[in-house]
Every structure is written in structure tokens, then in C-alpha cells.
Design a protein around this motif. Sequence first.
Motif, PDB file in Angstrom:
ATOM      1  N   THR A 161       0.839  -1.204   0.000  1.00  0.00           N
ATOM      2  CA  THR A 161       0.000   0.000   0.000  1.00  0.00           C
ATOM      3  C   THR A 161       0.873   1.254   0.000  1.00  0.00           C
ATOM      4  OG1 THR A 161      -1.737  -1.154   1.237  1.00  0.00           O
ATOM      5  CG2 THR A 161      -1.817   1.264   1.209  1.00  0.00           C
ATOM      6  N   LEU A 162       0.574   2.159  -0.916  1.00  0.00           N
ATOM      7  CA  LEU A 162       1.241   3.459  -0.968  1.00  0.00           C
ATOM      8  C   LEU A 162       0.235   4.516  -0.519  1.00  0.00           C
ATOM      9  CD1 LEU A 162       3.614   5.294  -1.801  1.00  0.00           C
ATOM     10  CD2 LEU A 162       2.645   5.335  -4.115  1.00  0.00           C
ATOM     11  N   ILE A 163       0.629   5.317   0.496  1.00  0.00           N
ATOM     12  CA  ILE A 163      -0.253   6.347   1.041  1.00  0.00           C
ATOM     13  C   ILE A 163       0.302   7.720   0.687  1.00  0.00           C
ATOM     14  CG2 ILE A 163      -1.145   7.377   3.166  1.00  0.00           C
ATOM     15  CD1 ILE A 163      -1.206   4.605   4.387  1.00  0.00           C
ATOM     16  N   VAL A 164      -0.534   8.549   0.085  1.00  0.00           N
ATOM     17  CA  VAL A 164      -0.170   9.925  -0.250  1.00  0.00           C
ATOM     18  C   VAL A 164      -0.782  10.825   0.820  1.00  0.00           C
ATOM     19  CG1 VAL A 164      -0.169  11.717  -2.002  1.00  0.00           C
ATOM     20  CG2 VAL A 164      -0.252   9.310  -2.682  1.00  0.00           C
ATOM     21  N   ASN A 165       0.091  11.495   1.563  1.00  0.00           N
ATOM     22  CA  ASN A 165      -0.346  12.314   2.695  1.00  0.00           C
ATOM     23  C   ASN A 165      -0.636  13.738   2.222  1.00  0.00           C
ATOM     24  OD1 ASN A 165      -0.794  13.604   5.095  1.00  0.00           O
ATOM     25  ND2 ASN A 165       1.139  12.991   6.050  1.00  0.00           N
ATOM     26  N   GLY A 166      -1.873  13.973   1.825  1.00  0.00           N
ATOM     27  CA  GLY A 166      -2.291  15.290   1.376  1.00  0.00           C
ATOM     28  C   GLY A 166      -2.856  16.141   2.491  1.00  0.00           C
ATOM     29  N   ALA A 167      -2.690  15.704   3.748  1.00  0.00           N
ATOM     30  CA  ALA A 167      -3.171  16.478   4.887  1.00  0.00           C
ATOM     31  C   ALA A 167      -2.041  17.380   5.361  1.00  0.00           C
ATOM     32  CB  ALA A 167      -3.603  15.544   6.018  1.00  0.00           C
ATOM     33  N   GLU A 168      -2.290  18.693   5.367  1.00  0.00           N
ATOM     34  CA  GLU A 168      -1.259  19.610   5.850  1.00  0.00           C
ATOM     35  C   GLU A 168      -0.957  19.290   7.308  1.00  0.00           C
ATOM     36  OE1 GLU A 168       0.448  21.544   4.128  1.00  0.00           O
ATOM     37  OE2 GLU A 168      -0.702  22.257   2.407  1.00  0.00           O
ATOM     38  N   ILE A 203      -3.251   2.319  -3.760  1.00  0.00           N
ATOM     39  CA  ILE A 203      -2.787   3.685  -3.524  1.00  0.00           C
ATOM     40  C   ILE A 203      -3.917   4.464  -2.870  1.00  0.00           C
ATOM     41  CG2 ILE A 203      -1.885   5.805  -4.561  1.00  0.00           C
ATOM     42  CD1 ILE A 203      -0.994   4.073  -6.952  1.00  0.00           C
ATOM     43  N   LEU A 204      -3.661   4.966  -1.645  1.00  0.00           N
ATOM     44  CA  LEU A 204      -4.644   5.762  -0.922  1.00  0.00           C
ATOM     45  C   LEU A 204      -4.155   7.202  -0.876  1.00  0.00           C
ATOM     46  CD1 LEU A 204      -5.419   3.367   2.089  1.00  0.00           C
ATOM     47  CD2 LEU A 204      -6.682   3.618  -0.060  1.00  0.00           C
ATOM     48  N   PHE A 205      -4.905   8.108  -1.501  1.00  0.00           N
ATOM     49  CA  PHE A 205      -4.546   9.525  -1.568  1.00  0.00           C
ATOM     50  C   PHE A 205      -5.483  10.273  -0.620  1.00  0.00           C
ATOM     51  CE2 PHE A 205      -2.577  12.655  -4.766  1.00  0.00           C
ATOM     52  CZ  PHE A 205      -2.522  13.663  -3.810  1.00  0.00           C
ATOM     53  N   ALA A 206      -4.936  10.684   0.551  1.00  0.00           N
ATOM     54  CA  ALA A 206      -5.751  11.340   1.569  1.00  0.00           C
ATOM     55  C   ALA A 206      -5.683  12.857   1.421  1.00  0.00           C
ATOM     56  CB  ALA A 206      -5.276  10.935   2.953  1.00  0.00           C
ATOM     57  N   LEU A 247      -2.289   9.225  10.268  1.00  0.00           N
ATOM     58  CA  LEU A 247      -2.967   9.084   8.982  1.00  0.00           C
ATOM     59  C   LEU A 247      -3.178   7.617   8.625  1.00  0.00           C
ATOM     60  CD1 LEU A 247      -4.115  10.419   6.459  1.00  0.00           C
ATOM     61  CD2 LEU A 247      -1.816  10.403   5.476  1.00  0.00           C
ATOM     62  N   ILE A 248      -2.189   6.782   8.882  1.00  0.00           N
ATOM     63  CA  ILE A 248      -2.333   5.344   8.603  1.00  0.00           C
ATOM     64  C   ILE A 248      -3.466   4.756   9.435  1.00  0.00           C
ATOM     65  CG2 ILE A 248      -1.201   3.108   8.931  1.00  0.00           C
ATOM     66  CD1 ILE A 248       1.415   4.444   8.091  1.00  0.00           C
ATOM     67  N   GLN A 249      -3.586   5.200  10.690  1.00  0.00           N
ATOM     68  CA  GLN A 249      -4.666   4.695  11.535  1.00  0.00           C
ATOM     69  C   GLN A 249      -6.023   5.168  11.031  1.00  0.00           C
ATOM     70  OE1 GLN A 249      -4.079   5.465  15.680  1.00  0.00           O
ATOM     71  NE2 GLN A 249      -5.947   4.399  16.321  1.00  0.00           N
ATOM     72  N   MET A 267       3.342  -0.716   4.337  1.00  0.00           N
ATOM     73  CA  MET A 267       2.904   0.580   3.822  1.00  0.00           C
ATOM     74  C   MET A 267       4.067   1.558   3.749  1.00  0.00           C
ATOM     75  SD  MET A 267      -0.611   0.985   6.019  1.00  0.00           S
ATOM     76  CE  MET A 267      -1.678  -0.440   6.306  1.00  0.00           C
ATOM     77  N   VAL A 268       3.998   2.471   2.780  1.00  0.00           N
ATOM     78  CA  VAL A 268       4.950   3.572   2.651  1.00  0.00           C
ATOM     79  C   VAL A 268       4.140   4.841   2.454  1.00  0.00           C
ATOM     80  CG1 VAL A 268       6.698   4.622   1.175  1.00  0.00           C
ATOM     81  CG2 VAL A 268       6.883   2.220   1.779  1.00  0.00           C
ATOM     82  N   CYS A 269       4.550   5.917   3.152  1.00  0.00           N
ATOM     83  CA  CYS A 269       3.792   7.166   3.115  1.00  0.00           C
ATOM     84  C   CYS A 269       4.698   8.324   2.715  1.00  0.00           C
ATOM     85  CB  CYS A 269       3.179   7.413   4.507  1.00  0.00           C
ATOM     86  SG  CYS A 269       2.147   8.885   4.611  1.00  0.00           S
TER      87      CYS A 269
END
Length: 576
Positions: A161-168, A203-206, A247-249, A267-269
Motif C-alpha cells: 500500500t502506498l499512502i499519499v499524505n495530502g493532509a497539511e 494507492i490511498l490519496f488522503a 494518517l495510517i490509523q 505501507m509507505v507514506c
Amino acid sequence: MQLHRFHGGLKLADNTEASTAEPVLTMGVPERLTVPLCQHIGDPTEPCVQVGDRVTKGQRIGQAAGYIAAHVHAPTSGVVEDIGEYPVPHPSGLSAPCVVIRADGRDEWGDTRMEPWLDWDTRDSRRLRERIREAGVVGLGGAAFPTAVKLNPRAGQNIHTLIVNGAECEPWISADDMLMRTAPEAVFEGIRIVAHLLGVERILFAVEDSMPEAMRALTENAPAELADRLELVSIPAVYPTGGERQLIQVLTGREVPSGGLPADLGMVCHNPGTFRAICDAVIQGRPLVSRMVTVTGPGVHRPRNVNALIGTPFADLVAATGGYDAEVDRLVMGGPMMGFAVHDDALPVIKGTNCLLATRPQDTPSPGPRMPCIRCGECAAVCPARLLPQQLYWQAKAKDFDAIQDYGLFDCIECGCCAHVCPSNIPLVQYYRYAKHEIWTREKERQKSDLARDRYEFRQARLEREEREKAEKLAKKKATVKNKEGQDDDKQAAIQAALERSRARKAARKGQADATDSSDGSTGDAPEGHSGNHPDSPGDTGTGTEPAETGEPGRSEDTGQADTTNATEDSQEHGR
């Protein structure tokens, strides 16, 4: 998609309306750029240029000295004016090694520019990872951890899983928000490269629900190649949702174990700015020499986001936003929760500079005098890491650095929630940072001590081994000499025995010869009562005269021949 909730946290005003109302400004090249050689977490970087050298844009000026490190590149073309200690953005306020470049105004690339890889999807993971390392890419969310290391999971770790951290990460900051609005294609290209490199399935883009424009831009520009794996997720804007573990949680309901990493969960973020830097490095051959910075706060006239070269003075960024307000009293690098105040706006932009926040006295009133802890438990209620902040405070204050680690000190992300709600105005995070620094310092000293001990023990073992080998060689030499002497004694004994045998034979032959002579002498005497002139006696010639003597009495020719033979045998025996 079902979302989850992490423990604690705060609902804070984002205060990004002013900085997102203006378009992104790309700044020009300043007259001088001060480029720190260490802008990342990990091993230091060594300069690979000298004073007086002419450098081109993108040329490497700092060589990574270890695995967890990042190269540093020239942000523009010019001449290296100095290499030395200069003030850098850091909570300590200390100086660090920097390369000062006097720009020539041409901003030209040279032969050292990396080759663009338009066919990046034909490259294997190792080459892509090495390209990202060559470009000096680090995490642009603020931590500045080398990206190539993060994209190199350990053996046995299956990243799915690849996580894109779009949360400031904090209020007031809008750099990632504006990047997703204005350059979604570059962000998605970086995502595709990393997805190919890691071989992820999902891919999860938050994106925070307070960023509708960014979500719209991403939805309209999502690539068809990622349609079966990509999911854009709107999440609540609760501080610190931008934290990696939180964010992962929120997205998966799983918690990264204490002391562990997201890779342990497969996972990688990364944040959007990092993906943009990866796109530039791989597709354009452009190292990390600039970044998006939010310049905001009530202390500047025209808050906005700017694209600035690494090494640009803070003062130039503030000037690009209309300058300071007359009442400004503080400039913070970062946000109001995790940032730190800087006392000189001549400090340079570094890879981890995501925001400059200028405030006035009325915006940040003094919290009041510090009072004793009343054990109200408010800090524990808001801690997103489920720690006991008051216990950490007591242990840090008592300098009990062993006990404080038992309470999970290094799981603290220093978000500042505990200090924000403390009614006693205790700067809790400062105590935690102090304790971490002391523990790290002691650990480094312990490692140095262990290394010195290991070197001493190795030297002693080497000396003992050399002495042992020397003694063994000496003993072997003595044994060889003794063996040789024994062989000489055996030869001498053999010779002596041969001589004795020869003497014995000579004695035996002499005895036989004497016996023979005695026998011959007895036979030559006349019998008693007979005269020597008996007519029948030998030698009687009948003339009555004495016979003539033919030699010595008792000797014969046969006896002389025997003596010669014996001498020859004795000589041969002695030779043997």
C-alpha cells in the motif's frame, strides 16, 4: 471507504484562506545563496567543491557520506565564494557548514545535469531508487528524511500500500494544498514512478475535507493507468492527522507498533511535495534545488505561497509577500504547533522549510507564568500517541533517562497538543526534546566508548597473537636445531662404531698373524739331541757348510701379502 479515529488530537482553525487566495509566485535568483551541507536527517554531507570553483545549476556540491544521507546541489550557476560555518535554521540557533554561491545571473545548467528518463517505466527499481538518491530528494513534509532510504524496504517487507499524505501537518500551512491545485499532473507522475518502483497493489490519496479545490483538481487529473489502484479519500481536518502514524490509523484502522515503521505493516507514506520532487528527478533530470514555501501570518502584508531556490534568504521571501507588518515581533519556521522561532531573517531556505509564519504580539500572547503540574490529565486526553505526558515530564525533569524511555518517549511526535491544553503553562514538548537530545548524546558517547574499547581489545588480541606466533616460530626453530643435532650425533656414533669394528678386525688379524709366526718358529728348531749337520736335515748340501739366509726369521711372502689385504679392508671399512 470506512475511516477510523485516532486517540486525542485537536480541532484547530486552519487559517489558510489568505495564503491560498494568491497564485503561486516563482521567485528569481538572489545575488547570493547560502546552501547548508546538511539539510536532512542522517549522516552529514561533505563538500565536493572548493572556493573559487565555478558551478552550474544542479551540480553536486555536497557528497553524501553515508547511507542515510542526501546529496546537495547548486541551486543556480555561479562561483563558490566561501565554504564555512554559517547560521542555519535550527532550534539550537547554532551554525553549520555551508557553501556560499555568488550567482552569475545566468541560471544555466551544465554537463552534470542528469539525463531525463521519459522511459522510466522500463527501468528497474534499483536504478530508479539510485536516481532519486542522486537527486538528493528528501521528505518535504518537514522531517527531511532521505527518500531513497524510505523506498528501500528491508528483506522480507512486502510493501502493498502506498499512502499519499495530502493532509497539511499544521494550521497556516498551505504549500501542499497549492501544489495539488496547481501541479496535480506532476504529483501523479511521481506517484506512478513510486508505485512502479515498489510494485504496490493499492494507492490511498488522503486529502483533508478543508481542501475542496485540491480534491477537485486531483479528481479531474487522475491518470487512467492508476484507476484500478487509486482511491482519493477525504478525511476530517483534525490536528495532527498529517502525522504519518495517525494518517495510517485513520485510513486503515491499523496502528504502527511502538518502535516500528509503516513498512512493518506493508505501507509507505509520502507527501505531495516529495512526489513532485521525484517526478522532477526522474523525468526531467532535475535535482532538488527548490521547493514550495508558505509565507503567511498576520505579520506580513500579502500572504502567499512561493517557489524558492534552496539557499534563498528568508528576508527575500518576506519581501516577495509585501514585507513585514509594522508590529511584527516574531518569525517562525514551520507552523504554530511544531515550528520554532528564528532570530534572523538572513537564514536560508532549506529542504525542510515548508512555512514562514510572521506574528505580532497580540497574535501570540504570553501564556503566563509556569505553575506546578496539577495532574489534571488533559495532556493525556489529547495525546495522539496514547502516552502519559505528565509522567514523561516528571522523568525528564528528574533526568531519569532510563525510566523515561519505558514510558515511550521516542513514540512522541512532538505535536504540541499536550502543551497547548496544559493549564499550568508547562512547555512539555521542550522537556521531551531535551530528554531525547540527552539520550541521543549519551548513546553517541556510548558508541564512541564501545568503539574505543573494541579497538583496544582488538589491538591487545593482535599483540598477543603476534607474541604467540613469535613464540611458536622460536620453538619450531629450536626443535629443528635440536633434531639436526640429534642427526649429527647419530652420524658420529655410526662413524665411531665403524672405527671400533675396524680396530677390532685389525686386532683379530694381528692376533692370527702372531699365532702363525709362533707356529713357524717352532717348526724351524732342530730336535733335541740332533746336530745341525745331520745328513737328512733340510738345507744340507752335503758340503758341511751353513745354508744362506733368504729373509727375516719367521716371515714369508704370504705374510706380507696378508698384511696388505688387511690394510685395504680396514681402509674400506673406515670409509663406510
